[in-house]
Design a protein around this motif. Structure first.
Motif, PDB file in Angstrom:
ATOM      1  N   LEU A 190       0.821  -1.207   0.000  1.00  0.00           N
ATOM      2  CA  LEU A 190       0.000   0.000   0.000  1.00  0.00           C
ATOM      3  C   LEU A 190       0.858   1.260   0.000  1.00  0.00           C
ATOM      4  O   LEU A 190       0.551   2.229  -0.698  1.00  0.00           O
ATOM      5  N   ASP A 191       1.940   1.244   0.753  1.00  0.00           N
ATOM      6  CA  ASP A 191       2.823   2.410   0.780  1.00  0.00           C
ATOM      7  C   ASP A 191       3.463   2.629  -0.588  1.00  0.00           C
ATOM      8  O   ASP A 191       3.541   3.760  -1.087  1.00  0.00           O
ATOM      9  N   ILE A 192       3.916   1.555  -1.223  1.00  0.00           N
ATOM     10  CA  ILE A 192       4.531   1.657  -2.550  1.00  0.00           C
ATOM     11  C   ILE A 192       3.504   2.105  -3.583  1.00  0.00           C
ATOM     12  O   ILE A 192       3.808   2.922  -4.468  1.00  0.00           O
ATOM     13  N   ALA A 193       2.283   1.605  -3.478  1.00  0.00           N
ATOM     14  CA  ALA A 193       1.233   2.014  -4.414  1.00  0.00           C
ATOM     15  C   ALA A 193       0.954   3.508  -4.299  1.00  0.00           C
ATOM     16  O   ALA A 193       0.818   4.212  -5.307  1.00  0.00           O
ATOM     17  N   GLY A 251      13.046   3.611   1.898  1.00  0.00           N
ATOM     18  CA  GLY A 251      11.644   3.385   1.584  1.00  0.00           C
ATOM     19  C   GLY A 251      11.081   4.281   0.503  1.00  0.00           C
ATOM     20  O   GLY A 251       9.919   4.118   0.103  1.00  0.00           O
ATOM     21  N   GLN A 252      11.873   5.227  -0.016  1.00  0.00           N
ATOM     22  CA  GLN A 252      11.401   6.132  -1.056  1.00  0.00           C
ATOM     23  C   GLN A 252      11.322   5.403  -2.395  1.00  0.00           C
ATOM     24  O   GLN A 252      12.259   4.728  -2.809  1.00  0.00           O
ATOM     25  N   VAL A 253      10.182   5.564  -3.073  1.00  0.00           N
ATOM     26  CA  VAL A 253      10.000   4.977  -4.406  1.00  0.00           C
ATOM     27  C   VAL A 253      10.282   6.056  -5.457  1.00  0.00           C
ATOM     28  O   VAL A 253       9.817   7.193  -5.335  1.00  0.00           O
ATOM     29  N   ARG A 254      11.056   5.691  -6.490  1.00  0.00           N
ATOM     30  CA  ARG A 254      11.345   6.612  -7.586  1.00  0.00           C
ATOM     31  C   ARG A 254      11.017   5.949  -8.919  1.00  0.00           C
ATOM     32  O   ARG A 254      11.273   4.759  -9.107  1.00  0.00           O
ATOM     33  N   LEU A 277       1.509  -3.261 -10.056  1.00  0.00           N
ATOM     34  CA  LEU A 277       1.108  -3.478  -8.661  1.00  0.00           C
ATOM     35  C   LEU A 277       0.445  -4.848  -8.488  1.00  0.00           C
ATOM     36  O   LEU A 277       0.618  -5.504  -7.445  1.00  0.00           O
ATOM     37  N   PHE A 278      -0.309  -5.288  -9.472  1.00  0.00           N
ATOM     38  CA  PHE A 278      -0.919  -6.617  -9.439  1.00  0.00           C
ATOM     39  C   PHE A 278       0.173  -7.679  -9.351  1.00  0.00           C
ATOM     40  O   PHE A 278       0.103  -8.617  -8.548  1.00  0.00           O
ATOM     41  N   TRP A 279       1.209  -7.517 -10.176  1.00  0.00           N
ATOM     42  CA  TRP A 279       2.301  -8.498 -10.209  1.00  0.00           C
ATOM     43  C   TRP A 279       3.074  -8.486  -8.895  1.00  0.00           C
ATOM     44  O   TRP A 279       3.458  -9.542  -8.379  1.00  0.00           O
ATOM     45  N   LEU A 280       3.310  -7.316  -8.325  1.00  0.00           N
ATOM     46  CA  LEU A 280       4.042  -7.226  -7.062  1.00  0.00           C
ATOM     47  C   LEU A 280       3.252  -7.827  -5.905  1.00  0.00           C
ATOM     48  O   LEU A 280       3.824  -8.258  -4.898  1.00  0.00           O
TER      49      LEU A 280
END
Length: 556
Positions: free
Chosen positions: A360-363, A394-397, A447-450
């Protein structure tokens, strides 16, 4: 940093009944100014023609309106040349049998550069550090007695020949556009004196016009002044203008010094790009991206690399790699900061499907990045776990803008299908133009795959034209997925783009609303909750069914 200018204009008819000069100062909205620049123009209608004033005013009106409607992929000189050629045809066709003639000088200032288009006998000067220098040439015959007879003007010949000049802007310099009603009676020493002694631009423009008539000018007199208070940041057009000047870097080896950097290693090499890790003077790692030697003559690939850098500069923020200014480079490349961590594809290989809280955080972070991209009118077109980077903090880029697309700026090549097949939206396979819903679909599949380790429509191979039926339910593959999240993902990966989220922000809002619901497991099937009762019930039902069949046989 945006380009800051001060401007002024003045025009007077003098002893003539009609003022056939025309001036134009166009200062568009900031985004348009960044892409197309500021336009300043002066036209002097030829009085001996049918209507010189009309020719001058109509030419500046057409130029001011049409220049900002030209495709952003056109260079400044290219856009001006096409527009002036079209106006030349219009003047020749609308004179009612008599010529419609005007001279014209147009100046475009954008970022750190200027472009001058000039035809006729208006004059353009640059004044800087007390020095006045003329940068235009008079298009008149140099024979005695013919110094005021034009040999080039808009509307004069079928084929228009325009002078173009480009250069770098200097802070504090002035551009001075003057009609012949001014420069014919004021010499350069007098013009420079006005500029030196009159810091207020409007007062200086008025003074030049008034001095010309006091000095005996019998013509209309006009002046346009532009002062560069502060040059802007380099624009995409500025960068592309230097393309021909930048060769590819030579083959770089670890330990080699290159333009102030120390080469550490070759990170990746493919037919499309070459990536080095380099260290700055503080030993901080950066990634230097350039092209392999095999693409040295590929101007399209070179422009794409520069556009990729420009896109990254437009979306600067924590969600994207930081781009180094690189102002002193002498070769074709750009630099972006290297971050610790792994891509989400690597993370999946190491740890498997993401736990729901981390997912959820990554999404949420990914949606914020995509939303920021779309608000700047940029489509990524290659969103996938390999291009989503998870920093150690934890930062997504969002990485790799090599296929990014800006409507109106990028070229949409027919039958080209950029991206990775399993993440390409169904409508793109049918040839529909790039759209933000396609990015949202790609993010949905990622996101589905992850979450599940599977693709909702199965894995798609290159050159395959797939059929999109009913996608696999995430809950079927992952029983701990709550019902609201299953619906959320199903909407993101809908085969019909009209059923998907309209924007990343809409998706994020629904995701946040659903997240406030408990992450309780969906009710388990009765077989899982009460297996003994279920099997006893089935056994009893089977016994009763057999008795009924036996009775039926006996009666028969």
């Amino acid at each position: 940093m945006s380009l800051r200018l001060s401007t002024a204009q003045a025009s007077a008819s003098g002893p003539r009944e009609e003022n056939q000069d025309a001036t134009r100062l166009v200062t568009p909205a900031p985004e348009l100014a960044a892409s197309k620049g500021y336009l300043f123009a002066l036209a002097d209608g030829v009085s001996q023609c049918a209507d010189g004033g009309l020719a001058a005013r109509a030419s500046l009106q057409a130029l001011a309106m049409d220049y900002y409607a030209t495709p952003p992929t056109w260079g400044v000189a290219q856009a001006l040349d096409r527009l002036l050629s079209a106006q030349n045809r219009w003047l020749r066709a609308n004179g009612g049998g008599q010529p419609l003639l005007t001279t014209l000088s147009a100046l475009v200032l954008r970022g750190q550069r200027f472009t001058l288009a000039h035809v006729g006998d208006c004059r353009v000067y640059r004044w800087h550090t007390g020095q006045l220098r003329r940068i235009s040439q008079d298009h008149v015959w140099d024979q005695p007695g013919m110094q005021h007879v034009l040999k080039r003007a808009l509307g004069l010949d079928e084929h228009l020949l325009v002078d173009y000049l480009e250069g770098e802007l200097q802070q504090g310099e002035h551009f001075v556009l003057l009609s012949d009603g001014v420069w014919c009676v004021l010499n350069e020493h007098q013009i420079a004196g006005v500029l030196r002694d009159t810091p207020d631009l409007q007062e200086a423009a008025d003074t030049l016009v008034r001095m010309a008539h006091l000095a005996g000018s019998q013509d209309n007199a006009s002046a346009v002044l532009v002062r560069v208070d502060e040059p802007g940041a380099a624009s995409l057009g500025d960068t592309l203008a230097q393309l021909q000047q930048w060769p590819l870097p030579p083959h770089l080896r670890p330990g080699q010094a290159f333009e102030g950097w120390t080469v550490d290693a070759v990170v990746s090499k493919s037919r499309q790009s070459l990536l080095y890790r380099v260290l700055d003077r503080q030993q901080q790692p950066w990634l230097l991206k350039t092209l392999p030697a095999s693409r040295e003559q590929d101007s399209g690939a070179q422009q794409s690399l520069l556009m990729e850098e420009w896109f990254l500069r437009r979306v600067a923020g924590r969600c994207f790699p930081e781009v180094h200014p690189g102002n002193q480079r002498q070769h074709l490349y750009y630099l972006m900061r290297e971050y610790p961590g792994v891509t989400l594809a690597q993370h999946f290989q190491q740890h498997g499907p993401l736990p729901l809280p981390q997912w959820l955080d990554i999404a949420r972070q990914s949606l914020r990045a995509v939303g920021m991209l779309h608000r700047r009118n940029i489509l990524h077109r290659d969103i996938k776990p390999e291009n989503l980077h998870l920093d150690d903090d934890g930062q997504v880029r969002l990485l790799d803008f090599g296929l990014a697309f800006c409507p109106g700026l990028s070229e949409d090549i027919a039958h080209e299908l950029p991206g990775t097949p399993s993440f390409i939206a169904p409508e793109a396979f049918d040839g529909q133009a790039p759209a933000l819903q396609q990015d949202l679909y790609a993010l949905g599949v990622s996101l589905f795959w992850l979450l599940t380790g599977h693709y909702p429509y199965g894995e798609i191979e290159a050159f395959q034209h797939p059929r999109f039926g009913t996608p696999t339910s995430a809950a079927r593959l992952r029983p701990d997925v709550p019902e609201w999240l299953e619906r959320n993902l199903a909407q993101a990966i809908a085969s019909d783009p009209r059923q998907r989220f309209e924007t990343a922000e809409q998706w994020l809002l629904l995701l946040d609303q659903g997240e406030h619901q408990p992450l309780a497991l969906r009710p388990k099937p009765l077989l899982e909750r009460e297996p003994l009762k279920v099997w006893r019930g089935l056994a009893l039902f089977s016994l009763l069914l057999n008795l009924i069949l036996l009775i039926c046989l006996l009666k028969g």
